[in-house]
Design an enzyme around this catalytic site. Structure first.
Site, PDB file in Angstrom:
ATOM      1  N   ARG A 131      44.710  25.837  55.123  1.00  0.00           N
ATOM      2  CA  ARG A 131      45.739  26.650  55.815  1.00  0.00           C
ATOM      3  C   ARG A 131      46.852  27.117  54.884  1.00  0.00           C
ATOM      4  NH1 ARG A 131      44.778  22.756  59.905  1.00  0.00           N
ATOM      5  NH2 ARG A 131      43.252  23.616  61.340  1.00  0.00           N
ATOM      6  N   LYS A 153      49.903  41.049  48.861  1.00  0.00           N
ATOM      7  CA  LYS A 153      48.703  41.545  49.546  1.00  0.00           C
ATOM      8  C   LYS A 153      47.499  40.885  48.886  1.00  0.00           C
ATOM      9  CE  LYS A 153      49.916  46.094  51.340  1.00  0.00           C
ATOM     10  NZ  LYS A 153      49.665  47.555  51.242  1.00  0.00           N
ATOM     11  N   GLU A 195      49.778  53.983  38.183  1.00  0.00           N
ATOM     12  CA  GLU A 195      50.652  53.283  39.141  1.00  0.00           C
ATOM     13  C   GLU A 195      52.096  53.242  38.623  1.00  0.00           C
ATOM     14  OE1 GLU A 195      49.669  52.206  42.155  1.00  0.00           O
ATOM     15  OE2 GLU A 195      47.486  52.053  42.017  1.00  0.00           O
ATOM     16  N   LYS A 237      58.996  47.803  43.032  1.00  0.00           N
ATOM     17  CA  LYS A 237      58.102  47.234  44.049  1.00  0.00           C
ATOM     18  C   LYS A 237      58.781  46.057  44.748  1.00  0.00           C
ATOM     19  CE  LYS A 237      53.577  45.885  45.440  1.00  0.00           C
ATOM     20  NZ  LYS A 237      52.145  45.923  45.257  1.00  0.00           N
ATOM     21  N   GLU A 247      54.598  46.043  55.559  1.00  0.00           N
ATOM     22  CA  GLU A 247      54.264  47.476  55.638  1.00  0.00           C
ATOM     23  C   GLU A 247      54.363  48.053  57.047  1.00  0.00           C
ATOM     24  OE1 GLU A 247      51.167  48.769  52.850  1.00  0.00           O
ATOM     25  OE2 GLU A 247      50.639  50.351  54.272  1.00  0.00           O
ATOM     26  N   ARG A 251      57.153  50.312  52.843  1.00  0.00           N
ATOM     27  CA  ARG A 251      56.137  49.835  51.883  1.00  0.00           C
ATOM     28  C   ARG A 251      54.992  50.826  51.749  1.00  0.00           C
ATOM     29  NH1 ARG A 251      53.890  43.737  50.606  1.00  0.00           N
ATOM     30  NH2 ARG A 251      52.386  44.414  49.042  1.00  0.00           N
ATOM     31  N   ASN A 255      51.731  53.663  48.750  1.00  0.00           N
ATOM     32  CA  ASN A 255      50.389  54.242  48.884  1.00  0.00           C
ATOM     33  C   ASN A 255      50.348  55.711  48.471  1.00  0.00           C
ATOM     34  OD1 ASN A 255      49.468  51.791  49.921  1.00  0.00           O
ATOM     35  ND2 ASN A 255      50.040  52.359  52.014  1.00  0.00           N
ATOM     36  N   HIS A 258      47.151  57.417  47.447  1.00  0.00           N
ATOM     37  CA  HIS A 258      46.030  56.519  47.726  1.00  0.00           C
ATOM     38  C   HIS A 258      45.088  57.029  48.819  1.00  0.00           C
ATOM     39  CE1 HIS A 258      48.203  53.881  45.065  1.00  0.00           C
ATOM     40  NE2 HIS A 258      47.312  52.924  45.194  1.00  0.00           N
ATOM     41  N   HIS A 262      41.496  57.094  47.497  1.00  0.00           N
ATOM     42  CA  HIS A 262      40.409  56.272  48.041  1.00  0.00           C
ATOM     43  C   HIS A 262      39.245  57.150  48.484  1.00  0.00           C
ATOM     44  CE1 HIS A 262      43.045  52.512  49.009  1.00  0.00           C
ATOM     45  NE2 HIS A 262      42.627  52.541  47.767  1.00  0.00           N
ATOM     46  N   HIS A 276      39.883  53.303  39.788  1.00  0.00           N
ATOM     47  CA  HIS A 276      40.922  53.355  40.819  1.00  0.00           C
ATOM     48  C   HIS A 276      42.161  54.169  40.407  1.00  0.00           C
ATOM     49  CE1 HIS A 276      43.402  52.160  44.193  1.00  0.00           C
ATOM     50  NE2 HIS A 276      44.323  51.709  43.346  1.00  0.00           N
TER      51      HIS A 276
HETATM   52  N1  GLY Z   1      49.514  48.262  46.506  1.00  0.00           N
HETATM   53  C1  GLY Z   1      50.370  48.640  47.553  1.00  0.00           C
HETATM   54  C2  GLY Z   1      51.158  47.523  48.142  1.00  0.00           C
HETATM   55  O1  GLY Z   1      51.194  46.445  47.580  1.00  0.00           O
HETATM   56  O2  GLY Z   1      51.742  47.695  49.178  1.00  0.00           O
END
Ligand code: GLY
Length: 375
Positions: A131, A153, A195, A237, A247, A251, A255, A258, A262, A276
């Site tokens: 957990r 993430k 990035e 960030k 998000e 946040r 993206n 993206h 993608h 990527h």
């Molecule tokens: N890679 C985008 C984020 O971490 O929100």
């Protein structure tokens, strides 16, 4: 090793889940010193797993194990197969089995050493193991240093798409040693640089201007320039994550490029044709063009952004992808399957200018299609 005074520490302000990102040259040599406070705080007596992939293990694992051992830390390697294929249920099963076999205890600390795949998989395994156990990120690629290692993430891929099985699980520390970037192939380094350019485009025109002057130097091995590029990206960030960890708002600005990117990666089969960061680079250039088409952004800002991508050697338009051109309708189909779709509407990050991105769900599909056809 560079002057330690040029090293930087950035705090991610998340209350009881707050942590520091250390950025600097030669930081791997200080890993024991940086990790020890976390280990004594946790009072764990178990081993400390270091999860990495076979490529990274060849280069960076022996010195790390050596210095952790000398510091009295019982570090034990778990070496996974390299590549996206490991970010899977099978990879998770193997890793969590290895962690359990090691008898990692609930107060333990798991170290992720590698790029985005290792960080995402290890973070997810740590998040669900017993957990939730703590983990540390030691990112070894530019992309993971400026993006995936920060912000919590974590995920594995599903048959239905990338990163669809995951959770938010913040690391306890991020150690970004910019010296490690020297061993990266040029294409991988450039992919991460997309990035970095993203941060300038989405929220800081001054940083973008700095990159226009110094970005190529950073990529060519200028240590001070690279530390600044990584640290500034991480600071931006960290600020965004601190105000919108899960998000629900800002946040999503991260993206930028993206949704297009993608779709391009999917249309090229997630193959070597487009890695990527290259997808993100073209995706950001398309987001600028779409913003110009909708009368939101001055054309000269879009041109300036595209010029910088090209100047450092990144692709900036769909024809820059080798092989047959992906079809506009197919790309739109891929966008509709992206997890950024809510209530059947596509979410786009558009721009009012360089450094002024915003989130919108109000984009006419015809404009998207014409940008995909013309660019
Ligand atoms: N890679 C985008 C984020 O971490 O929100």
């Amino acid at each position: 090793m560079s002057d330690p005074s040029s090293n930087q520490k950035i705090s991610v302000g998340l209350g009881e889940r707050a942590y520091d990102i250390h950025v600097g040259a030669g930081l791997l040599a200080r890993a024991a010193e940086l990790l020890k406070p976390l280990l004594s705080e946790s009072k764990s007596r178990g081993p400390v797993p270091v999860v990495t992939d076979a490529h990274v293990a060849d280069i960076h694992l022996p010195p790390l194990l050596d210095l952790l051992g000398k510091a009295g830390i019982d570090a034990r390697p778990i070496v996974m197969a390299p590549g996206e294929v490991t970010k899977s249920f099978a990879g998770l099963e193997r890793l969590s089995g290895a962690l359990l076999d090691m008898r990692i205890d609930r107060n333990g600390l798991v170290i992720a050493l590698g790029g985005g795949v290792m960080g995402d998989l290890t973070g997810f395994a740590a998040g669900v193991l017993k957990r939730g156990v703590a983990f540390a990120q030691i990112p070894t690629t530019l992309l993971s240093q400026v993006d995936s290692s920060v912000g919590g993430k974590t995920a594995i891929n599903a048959r239905q798409g990338k990163n669809l099985i995951g959770l938010f699980h913040q690391p306890r520390i991020v150690i970004a040693d910019t010296t490690l970037l020297a061993t990266l192939p040029r294409r991988e380094l450039l992919s991460g640089y997309a990035e970095v350019a993203k941060y300038g485009a989405l929220g800081d025109a001054n940083f973008f201007e700095w990159l226009e002057v110094n970005g190529a130097k950073a990529l060519a091995g200028d240590e001070a320039a690279m530390i600044k590029a990584v640290a500034h990206s991480c600071q931006m960030k960290a600020d965004i994550v601190a105000r919108d960890e899960r998000e629900t708002g800002d946040r999503a600005l991260l993206n930028l490029g993206h949704t297009f990117g993608h779709a391009l990666e999917a249309a090229t089969g997630f193959s070597d044709r487009l890695v990527h960061g290259e997808g993100v680079a073209i995706g950001m250039a398309l987001a600028f063009r779409l913003s110009v088409k909708l009368g939101l952004c001055p054309g000269q800002d879009a041109e300036r952004f595209t010029r910088h991508l090209k100047a450092v050697g990144l692709p900036a338009a769909i024809p820059d992808i080798a092989g047959p051109r992906p079809d506009a309708d197919e790309l739109i189909g891929h966008m509709a399957h992206d997890k950024k779709v809510t209530d059947g509407k596509l979410t786009f990050i558009l721009l009012n200018g360089l450094g002024q991105a915003f989130v919108t769900r109000d984009v006419p599909l015809a404009a998207v299609k014409s940008v995909l056809t013309e660019s």
